[in-house]
Design a protein around this motif. Structure first.
Motif, PDB file in Angstrom:
ATOM      1  N   VAL A  95      20.758  63.485  28.823  1.00  0.00           N
ATOM      2  CA  VAL A  95      22.174  63.240  28.517  1.00  0.00           C
ATOM      3  C   VAL A  95      22.667  62.000  29.253  1.00  0.00           C
ATOM      4  CG1 VAL A  95      24.505  64.160  28.763  1.00  0.00           C
ATOM      5  CG2 VAL A  95      22.663  65.637  27.969  1.00  0.00           C
ATOM      6  N   LEU A  96      22.262  61.842  30.520  1.00  0.00           N
ATOM      7  CA  LEU A  96      22.705  60.677  31.282  1.00  0.00           C
ATOM      8  C   LEU A  96      22.161  59.376  30.700  1.00  0.00           C
ATOM      9  CD1 LEU A  96      22.407  61.945  34.976  1.00  0.00           C
ATOM     10  CD2 LEU A  96      24.489  61.570  33.649  1.00  0.00           C
ATOM     11  N   VAL A  97      20.876  59.384  30.334  1.00  0.00           N
ATOM     12  CA  VAL A  97      20.268  58.165  29.812  1.00  0.00           C
ATOM     13  C   VAL A  97      20.852  57.800  28.452  1.00  0.00           C
ATOM     14  CG1 VAL A  97      18.099  57.145  29.015  1.00  0.00           C
ATOM     15  CG2 VAL A  97      18.144  58.487  31.121  1.00  0.00           C
ATOM     16  N   SER A  98      21.070  58.809  27.622  1.00  0.00           N
ATOM     17  CA  SER A  98      21.576  58.546  26.273  1.00  0.00           C
ATOM     18  C   SER A  98      23.097  58.564  26.190  1.00  0.00           C
ATOM     19  CB  SER A  98      21.017  59.589  25.301  1.00  0.00           C
ATOM     20  OG  SER A  98      21.395  60.908  25.688  1.00  0.00           O
ATOM     21  N   PHE A  99      23.776  58.676  27.322  1.00  0.00           N
ATOM     22  CA  PHE A  99      25.236  58.740  27.290  1.00  0.00           C
ATOM     23  C   PHE A  99      25.871  57.503  26.652  1.00  0.00           C
ATOM     24  CE2 PHE A  99      29.514  58.576  29.216  1.00  0.00           C
ATOM     25  CZ  PHE A  99      29.979  59.803  28.788  1.00  0.00           C
ATOM     26  N   PRO A 100      25.372  56.279  26.917  1.00  0.00           N
ATOM     27  CA  PRO A 100      25.961  55.127  26.210  1.00  0.00           C
ATOM     28  C   PRO A 100      25.853  55.244  24.693  1.00  0.00           C
ATOM     29  CG  PRO A 100      24.674  54.389  28.083  1.00  0.00           C
ATOM     30  CD  PRO A 100      24.404  55.842  27.934  1.00  0.00           C
ATOM     31  N   TRP A 101      24.727  55.763  24.209  1.00  0.00           N
ATOM     32  CA  TRP A 101      24.575  55.938  22.767  1.00  0.00           C
ATOM     33  C   TRP A 101      25.550  56.980  22.231  1.00  0.00           C
ATOM     34  CZ3 TRP A 101      22.669  54.043  18.424  1.00  0.00           C
ATOM     35  CH2 TRP A 101      22.467  54.888  17.335  1.00  0.00           C
ATOM     36  N   ILE A 102      25.760  58.067  22.989  1.00  0.00           N
ATOM     37  CA  ILE A 102      26.700  59.102  22.558  1.00  0.00           C
ATOM     38  C   ILE A 102      28.126  58.548  22.513  1.00  0.00           C
ATOM     39  CG2 ILE A 102      27.671  61.360  23.161  1.00  0.00           C
ATOM     40  CD1 ILE A 102      24.986  62.052  24.434  1.00  0.00           C
ATOM     41  N   VAL A 103      28.483  57.772  23.529  1.00  0.00           N
ATOM     42  CA  VAL A 103      29.822  57.162  23.546  1.00  0.00           C
ATOM     43  C   VAL A 103      29.976  56.168  22.403  1.00  0.00           C
ATOM     44  CG1 VAL A 103      31.385  55.710  24.902  1.00  0.00           C
ATOM     45  CG2 VAL A 103      30.090  57.528  26.017  1.00  0.00           C
ATOM     46  N   PHE A 104      28.900  55.451  22.093  1.00  0.00           N
ATOM     47  CA  PHE A 104      28.952  54.497  20.978  1.00  0.00           C
ATOM     48  C   PHE A 104      29.212  55.214  19.650  1.00  0.00           C
ATOM     49  CE2 PHE A 104      26.609  52.040  17.687  1.00  0.00           C
ATOM     50  CZ  PHE A 104      27.452  50.949  17.650  1.00  0.00           C
ATOM     51  N   GLN A 105      28.571  56.350  19.446  1.00  0.00           N
ATOM     52  CA  GLN A 105      28.819  57.124  18.228  1.00  0.00           C
ATOM     53  C   GLN A 105      30.252  57.656  18.203  1.00  0.00           C
ATOM     54  OE1 GLN A 105      26.716  57.285  15.658  1.00  0.00           O
ATOM     55  NE2 GLN A 105      25.408  55.923  16.866  1.00  0.00           N
ATOM     56  N   LEU A 106      30.760  58.058  19.347  1.00  0.00           N
ATOM     57  CA  LEU A 106      32.159  58.481  19.411  1.00  0.00           C
ATOM     58  C   LEU A 106      33.091  57.328  19.087  1.00  0.00           C
ATOM     59  CD1 LEU A 106      34.306  60.617  20.143  1.00  0.00           C
ATOM     60  CD2 LEU A 106      34.082  59.890  22.527  1.00  0.00           C
ATOM     61  N   TRP A 107      32.728  56.142  19.570  1.00  0.00           N
ATOM     62  CA  TRP A 107      33.553  54.961  19.285  1.00  0.00           C
ATOM     63  C   TRP A 107      33.538  54.626  17.790  1.00  0.00           C
ATOM     64  CZ3 TRP A 107      37.228  51.824  20.515  1.00  0.00           C
ATOM     65  CH2 TRP A 107      37.294  50.562  19.941  1.00  0.00           C
ATOM     66  N   LEU A 108      32.391  54.761  17.147  1.00  0.00           N
ATOM     67  CA  LEU A 108      32.327  54.484  15.709  1.00  0.00           C
ATOM     68  C   LEU A 108      33.177  55.472  14.908  1.00  0.00           C
ATOM     69  CD1 LEU A 108      28.537  53.645  15.188  1.00  0.00           C
ATOM     70  CD2 LEU A 108      30.476  52.063  15.363  1.00  0.00           C
ATOM     71  N   PHE A 109      33.347  56.670  15.424  1.00  0.00           N
ATOM     72  CA  PHE A 109      34.184  57.647  14.734  1.00  0.00           C
ATOM     73  C   PHE A 109      35.670  57.377  14.973  1.00  0.00           C
ATOM     74  CE2 PHE A 109      36.489  61.732  14.893  1.00  0.00           C
ATOM     75  CZ  PHE A 109      36.365  62.100  13.563  1.00  0.00           C
ATOM     76  N   VAL A 110      36.014  56.926  16.180  1.00  0.00           N
ATOM     77  CA  VAL A 110      37.420  56.754  16.530  1.00  0.00           C
ATOM     78  C   VAL A 110      37.937  55.371  16.137  1.00  0.00           C
ATOM     79  CG1 VAL A 110      39.047  56.698  18.464  1.00  0.00           C
ATOM     80  CG2 VAL A 110      37.250  58.422  18.393  1.00  0.00           C
ATOM     81  N   ALA A 111      37.063  54.353  16.173  1.00  0.00           N
ATOM     82  CA  ALA A 111      37.495  52.965  15.978  1.00  0.00           C
ATOM     83  C   ALA A 111      38.276  52.729  14.693  1.00  0.00           C
ATOM     84  CB  ALA A 111      36.285  52.040  16.037  1.00  0.00           C
ATOM     85  N   PRO A 112      37.896  53.333  13.555  1.00  0.00           N
ATOM     86  CA  PRO A 112      38.677  53.067  12.339  1.00  0.00           C
ATOM     87  C   PRO A 112      40.139  53.502  12.433  1.00  0.00           C
ATOM     88  CG  PRO A 112      36.544  53.990  11.771  1.00  0.00           C
ATOM     89  CD  PRO A 112      36.683  54.117  13.251  1.00  0.00           C
ATOM     90  N   GLY A 113      40.468  54.384  13.339  1.00  0.00           N
ATOM     91  CA  GLY A 113      41.844  54.847  13.490  1.00  0.00           C
ATOM     92  C   GLY A 113      42.638  54.109  14.537  1.00  0.00           C
ATOM     93  N   LEU A 114      42.101  52.995  15.059  1.00  0.00           N
ATOM     94  CA  LEU A 114      42.795  52.236  16.103  1.00  0.00           C
ATOM     95  C   LEU A 114      43.285  50.912  15.551  1.00  0.00           C
ATOM     96  CD1 LEU A 114      40.350  52.777  19.112  1.00  0.00           C
ATOM     97  CD2 LEU A 114      42.411  54.077  18.577  1.00  0.00           C
ATOM     98  N   TYR A 115      44.393  50.430  16.109  1.00  0.00           N
ATOM     99  CA  TYR A 115      44.897  49.106  15.782  1.00  0.00           C
ATOM    100  C   TYR A 115      44.095  48.046  16.543  1.00  0.00           C
ATOM    101  CZ  TYR A 115      48.887  51.499  13.673  1.00  0.00           C
ATOM    102  OH  TYR A 115      49.670  52.293  12.893  1.00  0.00           O
ATOM    103  N   LYS A 116      44.265  46.803  16.167  1.00  0.00           N
ATOM    104  CA  LYS A 116      43.492  45.727  16.776  1.00  0.00           C
ATOM    105  C   LYS A 116      43.763  45.598  18.270  1.00  0.00           C
ATOM    106  CE  LYS A 116      42.942  42.827  12.657  1.00  0.00           C
ATOM    107  NZ  LYS A 116      43.176  41.493  12.045  1.00  0.00           N
ATOM    108  N   ASN A 117      45.024  45.729  18.672  1.00  0.00           N
ATOM    109  CA  ASN A 117      45.318  45.633  20.104  1.00  0.00           C
ATOM    110  C   ASN A 117      44.711  46.796  20.877  1.00  0.00           C
ATOM    111  OD1 ASN A 117      47.025  47.438  18.861  1.00  0.00           O
ATOM    112  ND2 ASN A 117      48.707  47.108  20.292  1.00  0.00           N
ATOM    113  N   GLU A 118      44.651  47.977  20.248  1.00  0.00           N
ATOM    114  CA  GLU A 118      44.029  49.125  20.898  1.00  0.00           C
ATOM    115  C   GLU A 118      42.520  48.932  21.010  1.00  0.00           C
ATOM    116  OE1 GLU A 118      47.153  52.600  19.431  1.00  0.00           O
ATOM    117  OE2 GLU A 118      45.384  52.149  18.228  1.00  0.00           O
ATOM    118  N   ARG A 119      41.903  48.296  20.023  1.00  0.00           N
ATOM    119  CA  ARG A 119      40.473  48.041  20.087  1.00  0.00           C
ATOM    120  C   ARG A 119      40.151  47.046  21.203  1.00  0.00           C
ATOM    121  NH1 ARG A 119      38.558  47.381  13.732  1.00  0.00           N
ATOM    122  NH2 ARG A 119      39.391  49.392  13.000  1.00  0.00           N
TER     123      ARG A 119
END
Length: 211
Positions: A95-119
């Protein structure tokens, strides 16, 4: 207006794009699946390096035990405990080693719902959070863990310490002398005895069993 279920997110609505609730669930399921693809093989690989990983994790404990003059070898209280420790360590390291990958997948799910300044704000916080996580982990392992373990081990050794009774030695009794070594001798003969000062143990070489 139709009552059809339609869930839109802020920037998606402004760009003329909309996603239904089912589309969001499909995207979430896809991101969860992608997030699990990396930790599982890493955990399997960690099982093969379990002894090395456990040595790194147990080194602060053993160092503090030796500092208190106690045997540094840890004991397993059940047959399943070593295997359970291997599994837990493998899962945590994966989990620790792959945590950046997990956060990246979370970011791909959340990013479409953010404005440009929030990104832009998230782009600044993400690497800073990763750096602080690494610094915090190193600080925990090299600073906080030795201090806390030293206090707990010292407190436990003082709490349960009992003074041995003094017994009179009968005339003619001769105490055997055992050499004090920093480790085990390379090729001890059967029935030889020595004190391992590194493990704080009295060790005896036994004859090998036939068959």
């Amino acid at each position: 207006m139709s009552s059809a279920t339609l869930l839109t997110m802020g920037p998606s609505a402004t760009n003329g794009h909309s996603m239904s609730f089912g589309d969001h669930l499909d995207d979430l399921r896809k991101r969860l699946l992608y997030a699990l693809i990396v930790p599982i093989p890493i955990a399997i690989v960690c099982l093969f390096f379990g002894p090395q990983i456990l040595d790194v994790l147990l080194d602060p404990v053993e160092a503090q035990l030796r500092a208190e003059g106690l045997p540094s070898r840890l004991l397993a209280t059940s047959p399943l405990e070593p295997f359970g420790a291997y599994l837990k360590v493998s899962i945590v390291v994966a989990v620790l080693v792959s945590f950046p990958w997990i956060v990246f997948q979370l970011w791909l799910f959340v990013a479409p719902g953010l404005y440009k300044n929030e990104r832009r704000f998230a782009y600044f916080l993400a690497p800073l959070s990763a750096a602080l996580t690494v610094v915090g982990t190193l600080f925990l392992y090299f600073v906080l863990l030795p201090i806390s373990l030293g206090f707990l081990i010292h407190f436990g050794s003082v709490l349960v310490q009992t003074e041995p009774k003094i017994a009179q030695v009968a005339p003619g009794v001769v105490f055997p002398e055992a050499p004090v070594l920093a480790g085990d001798p390379p090729d001890p003969a059967p029935n030889q005895m020595w004190v391992n000062s590194d493990l704080l143990e009295l060790r005896v070489a036994l004859p090998e069993k036939d068959g």
